[in-house]
Scaffold this motif. Sequence first.
Motif, PDB file in Angstrom:
ATOM      1  N   LYS A  74       0.873  -1.211   0.072  1.00 34.08           N
ATOM      2  CA  LYS A  74       0.050  -0.034   0.224  1.00 34.08           C
ATOM      3  C   LYS A  74       0.668   1.139   0.005  1.00 34.08           C
ATOM      4  CE  LYS A  74      -4.166   1.577   0.002  1.00 34.08           C
ATOM      5  NZ  LYS A  74      -5.211   0.808  -0.954  1.00 34.08           N
ATOM      6  N   GLU A 131       2.068   2.124  -3.408  1.00 30.60           N
ATOM      7  CA  GLU A 131       0.870   2.469  -4.361  1.00 30.60           C
ATOM      8  C   GLU A 131       0.608   3.938  -3.878  1.00 30.60           C
ATOM      9  OE1 GLU A 131      -4.009   1.581  -3.942  1.00 30.60           O
ATOM     10  OE2 GLU A 131      -2.687  -0.346  -3.663  1.00 30.60           O
ATOM     11  N   GLU A 161       3.212   5.949  -5.631  1.00 32.12           N
ATOM     12  CA  GLU A 161       2.834   6.264  -7.117  1.00 32.12           C
ATOM     13  C   GLU A 161       2.052   7.402  -7.062  1.00 32.12           C
ATOM     14  OE1 GLU A 161       1.481   2.726  -9.110  1.00 32.12           O
ATOM     15  OE2 GLU A 161       3.458   1.518  -8.138  1.00 32.12           O
ATOM     16  N   GLU A 162       0.830   7.447  -6.324  1.00 38.53           N
ATOM     17  CA  GLU A 162      -0.292   8.458  -6.444  1.00 38.53           C
ATOM     18  C   GLU A 162       0.307   9.864  -6.163  1.00 38.53           C
ATOM     19  OE1 GLU A 162      -3.428  10.047  -6.936  1.00 38.53           O
ATOM     20  OE2 GLU A 162      -3.467   7.937  -7.239  1.00 38.53           O
TER      21      GLU A 162
END
Length: 410
Positions: free
Chosen positions: A59, A62, A65-66
Amino acid sequence: MKEQVVLVARRDPAQQEERFTSSLQELKSLTETAGGEVCKVMIQKRERIHPATYIGEGKLSEIKEEIDESEAEIVVYNDELSPGQLRNISDRLERRVIDRSQLILDIFASRARTKEGKLQVELAQLQYLLPRLAGQGTELSRLGGGIGTRGPGETKLESDRRHIQRRIDDIKRRLQTVVKQRNQYRKRREDNYAFQIAIVGYTNAGKSTFFNKVTDSDSFEEDLLFATLDPLTRQVSLPSGFKALISDTVGFIQDLPTTLIAAFRSTLEEVTEADFIIHMVDASHPDHEEQEKTVGKLLRDLQADHLPTLTVYNKKDLLRDDFIPSTFPSLSVSVHDRIDIKRILDKVEEVLKEEWYEYSLFIPASQGKRLQQFKSGSIVTTIKFHEDREGYALHGYIHPEHPLKNKILQ
């Protein structure tokens, strides 16, 4: 241009969905109050907190990246992070990372108005930061102002622990002086026997609006969390002419950081010193019952739950369905309506009459000062002038511990 913020929350599968949603919504409001704009919310369902990174490694990648894609500058976690977690997450995300506690402290720093308020915020911030100093080098080099950086400031944080510890001791000493002054002021109020009403409630429930309406005051009032920080006290006349002091207090909130509960004890001390509590609830809020419980729990913690209380369900103008109150005595109102303001004050007197000592008394016309004392120091329900006896027959209600009560019994 507002700072772009990514919110991160862990959802415990055992937690009720409403409670989780409400907590997340509150974090959004806190972020907006601090001047940020939420561009993305990242949620992970997870039973246990990861000891090193709070949420799982996958997570975290993730989220990285976001934030790279959205160019968000700040990541806010909906929980208090340990010093180690804060360090690890900052290193991985290469962004400024703050937790819920730091965000609340930041808002308090921008809201404090009085010398005491500012000292208490600084104390809470330094106590929060002290265990988190190790490894803050990279993070501090990224402190360019903005959310999470208000208050003590970069130079103070970069200096060593001894300096911070000395500053903490210094603030504590200065606060003790302020507390002594406050106690002297409170003692004077007690000697003059002033009846105290405290307005409590969840943040943004309408406490300051009500306070301003009944006192014609201009306390800071805005649709933001924690608009009021320093306790304000003004005199108010109830419909019978009875004079009381009314205090506006800081808004309550779920999961208030422990450093803040300790630091803002004095803000809430107005509540423990009160004779009567008006509990303001935002009836239009989807989670108002949970908010009511939060305030109830804090009042129990402050040992103020035994005081006579009137629950005022505010913002009835925003309700679409029939509203059923869960607490009594209570009223449903809109504090923007003058008639509703009068209804609240009438109801306060009604509740007091049930608690107070009922009296009937004759005062000769020559004792004007004594008559005035009873008019402003008790709730006078009837007053009649008798020409034949040259005096006034009074009927009313008085606080059982009011010094004037002894004069009735003589």
